[in-house]
Design an enzyme around this catalytic site. Structure first.
Site, short mmCIF file in Angstrom:
data_model
loop_
_atom_site.label_atom_id
_atom_site.label_comp_id
_atom_site.label_asym_id
_atom_site.label_seq_id
_atom_site.Cartn_x
_atom_site.Cartn_y
_atom_site.Cartn_z
N CYS A 165 -7.01 90.26 21.39
CA CYS A 165 -6.77 89.18 20.44
C CYS A 165 -5.97 89.66 19.23
O CYS A 165 -6.42 90.57 18.52
CB CYS A 165 -8.10 88.61 20.00
N TYR B 18 2.32 80.87 20.79
CA TYR B 18 1.35 80.01 21.46
C TYR B 18 1.91 78.60 21.65
O TYR B 18 1.65 77.94 22.66
CB TYR B 18 0.04 79.97 20.68
#
Length: 353
Positions: A77, A220
């Site tokens: 992450c 994203y």
């Protein structure tokens, strides 16, 4: 963690011959970033929920104390990696412990179809990941349930945990890093390092804003777009911002001048993943990081700062993205990648420090 800056995309393995109706229900059920879509097919990230602050004030609810707090992360992450970077750079490893989950999402509860961050059963199961050291939690979800019995949001990392009160202090990475930067200076080994100096705060905030929108979250927006229009818009903004970074870094060592700041850490966590993951998995393939001379050497420069290389586990990064998003990569095949050596020489010393 940052839910406004979070990496919680759900892992949903496709069982053999699973009916489409069942698969559709599974996808709708998960509380994760893949559900954060507008009607136009664009990705729209929701904000974090645990927003308490640790303070150097001894009378505060969450005082800065050595040994009291624990950081739950995933090496995969980027938002969690920000926090681990600050912990390492500030020299807080003896004051704040941390644990990494497994890189690939798995089922978090037998009673529903949610997939997310889970802990290994032993330290030997997955290199770099360890079991929960305090409660034997099987997943990050269990930690959220322990902190709040009526929690209904996303189960994200990073999680800054208070072992004394057995609760989540904060899951917003941008706020966790600010705490690590200032509130633990009495016990930090590198207390003199200030990654958010007052003289540069306005500049840092401005850079953070456009880097987050166009680059950190921009990849994203490209990868999770469900329609061509939102993808085209996001990828155009992404490369406009990367070109802007390239031009800035032609004249100075770091993104806000010739001193390392939090803005560099924010940018770095996306750049280090760019060629191996985002260029392929998120369709950010107009131009590779390696084709930007200044950005590429800048990434190597930051990677080589003592402590930073230990925050990067490319094996976890690739396993997570390629294995946890079957709506994008249904067979979970991991591309061979470039395996770039970020420890190789760079030319950034010409600007000094």
């Amino acid at each position: 963690m940052l839910t406004s800056l979070s990496l919680q995309l759900p892992f949903r393995p496709f069982p053999p011959r699973q009916p489409f109706s069942t698969l559709k229900n599974t996808i709708q059920m998960a509380r994760s970033a893949l559900d954060e879509m507008t009607e136009t097919g664009a990705f729209d990230r929701t904000p974090s929920t645990f927003r308490n602050f640790i303070s150097k004030d001894k009378a505060s609810q969450f005082p800065a104390e050595s040994g009291r707090y624990h950081l739950y992360i995933s090496y995969a992450c980027p938002w969690a990696s920000r926090c681990l970077s600050f912990l390492k750079l500030k020299g807080l490893e003896n004051a704040i412990t941390y644990t990494s989950v497994k890189p690939k999402w798995e089922r978090t509860k037998e009673t529903d179809d949610h997939f997310g961050w889970v802990f290994p059963q032993s330290s030997e199961e997955e290199a770099g990941a360890d079991p929960d050291p305090f409660y034997g939690a099987k997943s990050v979800r269990e930690l959220y349930d322990l902190a709040s019995s009526n929690y209904s949001g996303k189960y994200t990392v990073p999680v800054l945990w208070d072992k004394k009160l057995k609760t989540i202090v904060n899951n917003e990475s941008a706020e966790i890093t600010r705490m690590l930067n200032t509130e633990f200076n009495e016990i930090a080994e590198n207390a003199d390092l200030d990654l958010y100096p007052s003289r540069l705060q306005e500049t840092i905030d401005g850079v953070n804003a456009w880097v987050y929108d166009a680059i950190n979250n921009g990849v994203y927006k490209c990868g999770l777009a469900k329609k061509q229009g939102p993808y085209d818009e996001a990828v155009a903004k992404l490369y406009e911002a990367l070109d802007k970074c390239e031009a800035i870094l032609a004249n100075q060592r770091y993104i806000c001048g010739n001193v390392l700041t939090e803005a560099d850490i924010h940018l770095f966590v996306t750049l280090i993943r760019f060629d191996e993951v985002y260029a392929v998995h998120f369709k950010c393939n107009k131009k590779l990081l390696r084709e930007y001379p200044n950005l590429f050497n800048y990434t190597k420069d930051i990677y080589q700062i003592p402590g930073m290389s230990s925050t990067v586990c490319m094996d976890h990064i690739k396993k997570h993205y390629y294995g946890s998003h079957p709506t994008i990569n249904p067979y979970g095949i991991i591309p061979v990648g470039s395996n770039t050596d970020f420890s190789s020489p760079h030319d950034r010393e010409r600007f000094g420090r």
